[in-house]
Design an enzyme around this catalytic site. Structure first.
Site, PDB file in Angstrom:
ATOM      1  N   ARG A   1      23.836 -49.064  13.705  1.00  0.00           N
ATOM      2  CA  ARG A   1      24.733 -49.532  12.432  1.00  0.00           C
ATOM      3  C   ARG A   1      26.153 -49.435  12.719  1.00  0.00           C
ATOM      4  NH1 ARG A   1      22.833 -44.519   8.629  1.00  0.00           N
ATOM      5  NH2 ARG A   1      23.865 -45.887   7.008  1.00  0.00           N
TER       6      ARG A   1
ATOM      7  N   ILE B   1      16.172 -39.873  13.997  1.00  0.00           N
ATOM      8  CA  ILE B   1      16.736 -41.138  13.478  1.00  0.00           C
ATOM      9  C   ILE B   1      17.044 -40.790  12.102  1.00  0.00           C
ATOM     10  CG2 ILE B   1      15.255 -42.559  14.918  1.00  0.00           C
ATOM     11  CD1 ILE B   1      13.038 -42.734  12.907  1.00  0.00           C
ATOM     12  N   ASP B   2      17.849 -41.628  11.577  1.00  0.00           N
ATOM     13  CA  ASP B   2      18.442 -41.471  10.217  1.00  0.00           C
ATOM     14  C   ASP B   2      17.196 -41.474   9.134  1.00  0.00           C
ATOM     15  OD1 ASP B   2      20.767 -41.495  11.091  1.00  0.00           O
ATOM     16  OD2 ASP B   2      21.101 -43.571  10.831  1.00  0.00           O
ATOM     17  N   LYS B   3      17.483 -40.744   7.928  1.00  0.00           N
ATOM     18  CA  LYS B   3      16.566 -40.530   6.776  1.00  0.00           C
ATOM     19  C   LYS B   3      16.048 -41.944   6.259  1.00  0.00           C
ATOM     20  CE  LYS B   3      16.723 -39.604   1.893  1.00  0.00           C
ATOM     21  NZ  LYS B   3      17.416 -39.104   0.675  1.00  0.00           N
TER      22      LYS B   3
END
Length: 317
Positions: free
Chosen positions: A234, A134-136
């Site tokens: 997103r 998962i993204d930062k």
């Protein structure tokens, strides 16, 4: 000795064995796979084959993968919020702001560094056992394999789309109903650092969403991923004109909604990450075959934003 198995997809018919292995076991280098072929550590339908021999499709491959160090990053003492752990599986709740894999600009201080400190044997596994990311600036649940057998099982479940992943996201706009976004995702045609819905060359991407809570100018949604493309939620939400609150890449220019009280206005202005949380994770346990599921509530920063949105609604009533 660790035996990994896979069936050759029909679409790879006619491909050489060494090329096929690179497709079927992408976590190992081509040179390592070549070495294992020459050493007789690869069986095709129970027989040893040469790397240049072609496959018909549908064969059963057995790979005797050595447990050797494949991760070169240093262990670091970084706190981990461990939700579940046994001999083959680790589930962590990643905080927003923690990078998953080392990369340019973030060579240390990552989840990988923390995992290597917690379980040093993970340095023998591709990507330290991490099979999805998962993204930062996204928080929530991540699964980590602790053995090659578990890694193989989790990768297969991802490919078969049998892993259950649900996210909570706060988006801009008042949604009237849930739905599905089925649009291919690829590199943005102009900005190569971003992804976008594209008409040519994209990969299949399917996102299901349903309403959780509606505010006057925002909506909390629960999102279920059928595929797992980079930045999928997103990109898809931005594509249908409901970008995530705080998204610095896909959220567009910041605009203060009308009728915000001072506390909400300040919170929205200072919320600098996408309001996205990996809330639920379900999978078949790699050893027992039992279905397991974990759930984590949204973190404090998102909870505070939802609280202020609700209070603002009361102020306007």
């Amino acid at each position: 000795m660790t035996i990994l198995t896979a069936r050759v997809p029909e679409e790879l018919a006619g491909m050489r064995l060494d090329q096929c292995l690179a497709e079927v076991f992408p976590d190992y280098s081509r040179s390592k796979l070549q070495t294992w072929i020459k050493a007789g550590r690869v069986l095709v339908d129970g027989e040893i084959m040469k790397g240049r021999e072609k496959l018909d499709g549908g064969e059963e491959i057995e790979l005797d993968a050595e447990a050797e160090r494949v991760i070169e990053y240093a262990p670091q003492e970084i706190p981990l919020d461990i939700i579940y752990e046994d001999d083959s599986l680790l589930i962590v709740n990643k905080p927003a702001g923690l990078v998953v894999h080392p990369a340019v600009g973030n060579w240390d201080g990552t989840l990988v560094n923390a995992l290597l400190n917690h379980a040093p044997s993970l340095d023998t596994l591709p990507r330290a056992g991490i099979v999805h990311r998962i993204d930062k600036d996204t928080s929530g649940l991540l699964m980590i394999a602790k053995t090659l057998q578990a890694h193989n099982s989790l990768v297969e479940q991802l490919q078969e789309r049998s892993i259950h992943r649900e996210y909570l996201a706060l988006v801009k706009g008042w949604m009237t109903a849930g739905g599905t976004v089925d649009e291919p995702i690829g590199r943005h045609p102009v900005d190569r650092k971003r992804n976008a819905v594209v008409r040519r060359g994209g990969k299949e991407a399917i996102t299901h969403y349903r309403l959780e809570q509606r505010f006057k100018r925002h909506t909390l949604i629960r999102v279920k991923l059928e595929t797992g493309r980079t930045h999928q939620i997103r990109v898809h939400m931005s594509h249908i004109n409901y970008p995530l609150v705080g998204d610095q890449v896909y959220g567009g220019r910041f605009q203060m909604p009308a009728d915000c009280n001072p506390a909400l206005a300040e919170a929205l202005r200072n919320f600098k990450r996408q309001a996205l949380h990996a809330a639920k994770l379900g999978l078949e346990h790699p050893e027992t075959g039992e279905y397991c599921e974990w759930e984590q509530p949204i973190p404090e920063d998102m909870q505070n934003l939802l609280k202020l949105l609700a209070e603002n609604e009361l102020d306007q009533a």
